[in-house]
Motif scaffolding. Structure first.
Motif, mmCIF file in Angstrom:
data_model
loop_
_atom_site.group_PDB
_atom_site.id
_atom_site.type_symbol
_atom_site.label_atom_id
_atom_site.label_comp_id
_atom_site.label_asym_id
_atom_site.label_seq_id
_atom_site.Cartn_x
_atom_site.Cartn_y
_atom_site.Cartn_z
ATOM 1 N N GLY A 10 43.752 36.484 35.302
ATOM 2 C CA GLY A 10 45.204 36.569 35.417
ATOM 3 C C GLY A 10 45.655 37.998 35.566
ATOM 4 N N LEU A 11 46.953 38.194 35.390
ATOM 5 C CA LEU A 11 47.580 39.508 35.488
ATOM 6 C C LEU A 11 47.867 40.021 34.083
ATOM 7 C CD1 LEU A 11 49.019 41.782 37.083
ATOM 8 C CD2 LEU A 11 51.079 40.331 37.044
ATOM 9 N N VAL A 12 47.459 41.247 33.821
ATOM 10 C CA VAL A 12 47.658 41.848 32.504
ATOM 11 C C VAL A 12 48.006 43.317 32.667
ATOM 12 C CG1 VAL A 12 45.202 42.401 32.206
ATOM 13 C CG2 VAL A 12 46.642 42.034 30.188
ATOM 14 N N GLN A 13 48.753 43.858 31.731
ATOM 15 C CA GLN A 13 49.080 45.275 31.748
ATOM 16 C C GLN A 13 47.892 46.094 31.257
ATOM 17 O OE1 GLN A 13 52.044 46.748 32.797
ATOM 18 N NE2 GLN A 13 52.510 44.690 33.555
ATOM 19 N N ALA A 14 47.806 47.317 31.725
ATOM 20 C CA ALA A 14 46.749 48.222 31.253
ATOM 21 C C ALA A 14 46.803 48.311 29.727
ATOM 22 C CB ALA A 14 46.928 49.595 31.874
ATOM 23 N N GLY A 15 45.613 48.289 29.130
ATOM 24 C CA GLY A 15 45.517 48.285 27.680
ATOM 25 C C GLY A 15 45.472 46.896 27.074
ATOM 26 N N GLY A 16 45.744 45.890 27.873
ATOM 27 C CA GLY A 16 45.747 44.517 27.391
ATOM 28 C C GLY A 16 44.371 43.895 27.365
ATOM 29 N N SER A 17 44.341 42.601 27.054
ATOM 30 C CA SER A 17 43.084 41.877 26.905
ATOM 31 C C SER A 17 43.129 40.554 27.654
ATOM 32 C CB SER A 17 42.805 41.590 25.422
ATOM 33 O OG SER A 17 42.674 42.779 24.680
ATOM 34 N N LEU A 18 41.946 40.111 28.053
ATOM 35 C CA LEU A 18 41.752 38.779 28.614
ATOM 36 C C LEU A 18 40.407 38.258 28.138
ATOM 37 C CD1 LEU A 18 42.814 39.098 32.388
ATOM 38 C CD2 LEU A 18 43.979 37.754 30.632
ATOM 39 N N ASP A 112 20.437 32.807 40.308
ATOM 40 C CA ASP A 112 20.223 31.677 41.201
ATOM 41 C C ASP A 112 21.504 30.942 41.578
ATOM 42 O OD1 ASP A 112 17.805 31.341 38.771
ATOM 43 O OD2 ASP A 112 17.233 31.799 40.855
ATOM 44 N N TYR A 113 22.441 30.843 40.645
ATOM 45 C CA TYR A 113 23.653 30.057 40.858
ATOM 46 C C TYR A 113 24.867 30.878 40.489
ATOM 47 C CZ TYR A 113 20.217 26.352 41.028
ATOM 48 O OH TYR A 113 19.145 25.583 41.363
ATOM 49 N N TRP A 114 25.939 30.650 41.251
ATOM 50 C CA TRP A 114 27.163 31.432 41.105
ATOM 51 C C TRP A 114 28.379 30.526 41.041
ATOM 52 C CZ3 TRP A 114 27.274 36.815 40.893
ATOM 53 C CH2 TRP A 114 26.041 37.437 41.099
ATOM 54 N N GLY A 115 29.377 30.986 40.278
ATOM 55 C CA GLY A 115 30.663 30.321 40.294
ATOM 56 C C GLY A 115 31.525 30.821 41.438
ATOM 57 N N GLN A 116 32.744 30.279 41.517
ATOM 58 C CA GLN A 116 33.656 30.636 42.606
ATOM 59 C C GLN A 116 34.452 31.895 42.322
ATOM 60 O OE1 GLN A 116 33.871 28.977 45.669
ATOM 61 N NE2 GLN A 116 31.967 28.145 44.831
ATOM 62 N N GLY A 117 34.481 32.312 41.079
ATOM 63 C CA GLY A 117 35.182 33.538 40.732
ATOM 64 C C GLY A 117 36.578 33.303 40.191
ATOM 65 N N THR A 118 37.055 34.256 39.404
ATOM 66 C CA THR A 118 38.414 34.234 38.880
ATOM 67 C C THR A 118 39.000 35.637 39.011
ATOM 68 O OG1 THR A 118 39.797 33.613 36.981
ATOM 69 C CG2 THR A 118 37.702 34.666 36.475
ATOM 70 N N GLN A 119 40.245 35.712 39.465
ATOM 71 C CA GLN A 119 40.864 37.006 39.728
ATOM 72 C C GLN A 119 41.394 37.624 38.437
ATOM 73 O OE1 GLN A 119 41.389 38.764 42.812
ATOM 74 N NE2 GLN A 119 42.035 40.384 41.396
ATOM 75 N N VAL A 120 41.072 38.893 38.242
ATOM 76 C CA VAL A 120 41.631 39.681 37.152
ATOM 77 C C VAL A 120 42.372 40.857 37.777
ATOM 78 C CG1 VAL A 120 41.108 41.192 35.208
ATOM 79 C CG2 VAL A 120 39.885 39.031 35.464
ATOM 80 N N THR A 121 43.638 40.990 37.457
ATOM 81 C CA THR A 121 44.449 42.085 37.965
ATOM 82 C C THR A 121 45.042 42.836 36.786
ATOM 83 O OG1 THR A 121 44.996 40.825 39.962
ATOM 84 C CG2 THR A 121 46.368 42.741 39.456
ATOM 85 N N VAL A 122 44.799 44.135 36.745
ATOM 86 C CA VAL A 122 45.311 44.972 35.662
ATOM 87 C C VAL A 122 46.342 45.922 36.254
ATOM 88 C CG1 VAL A 122 44.739 46.548 33.802
ATOM 89 C CG2 VAL A 122 43.080 44.811 34.524
ATOM 90 N N ALA A 123 47.571 45.780 35.816
ATOM 91 C CA ALA A 123 48.666 46.593 36.327
ATOM 92 C C ALA A 123 48.805 47.865 35.501
ATOM 93 C CB ALA A 123 49.958 45.807 36.294
ATOM 94 N N SER A 124 49.089 48.946 36.192
ATOM 95 C CA SER A 124 49.235 50.232 35.492
ATOM 96 C C SER A 124 50.645 50.430 34.973
ATOM 97 C CB SER A 124 48.861 51.380 36.429
ATOM 98 O OG SER A 124 49.666 51.342 37.584
#
Length: 124
Positions: A10-18, A112-124
């Motif tokens: 997801g989208l998080v501010q700098a300094g935040g957590s996921l 050997d196997y991979w997921g589809q990925g999840t977007q991480v966006t860190v806003a400054s």
């Protein structure tokens, strides 16, 4: 085969957590390593962290050491990546991957196997 599904980005501010999750299905009776990798636009996929099947071996990229923690719950077939003190440079698509040989290595080629990925966006 092993199917992997990431969630928690997801989208998080700098300094935040996921906290990212990687849920596995299929050949989950195998003792497999799970690694997290990430890929930013225009860059190669890079190693973030990995954990062996029993959790006895964990390794981190220098760029995330001390901020990210990888863990797993084998009863739930799920691996987690707790990301704290996030920085804008952590912005990427995060992928989890399984290595059925349980080698806990830090290179893409060992998985050997991979997921589809999840977007991480860190806003400054």
């Amino acid at each position: 085969q092993v199917q992997l599904v990431e969630s928690g980005g997801g989208l998080v501010q700098a300094g935040g957590s996921l906290r990212l999750s990687c849920a596995a299905s299929g050949r989950t009776d195998s003792q497999y390593t799970v690694g997290w990798f990430r890929q930013a636009p225009g860059k190669e996929r890079e190693f973030v962290a990995t954990i062996s099947y029993l959790g006895r071996a964990t390794y981190y990229a220098d760029s995330v050491k001390g901020r990210f923690t990888i863990s797993r719950d084998n009863a739930k077939n799920t691996v987690y990546l707790q990301m704290n003190s996030l920085k804008p440079e952590d912005t990427a698509v995060y992928y989890c991957a399984a290595d059925l040989a349980n080698r806990a290595r830090n290179e893409v080629r060992w998985y050997d196997y991979w997921g589809q990925g999840t977007q991480v966006t860190v806003a400054s």
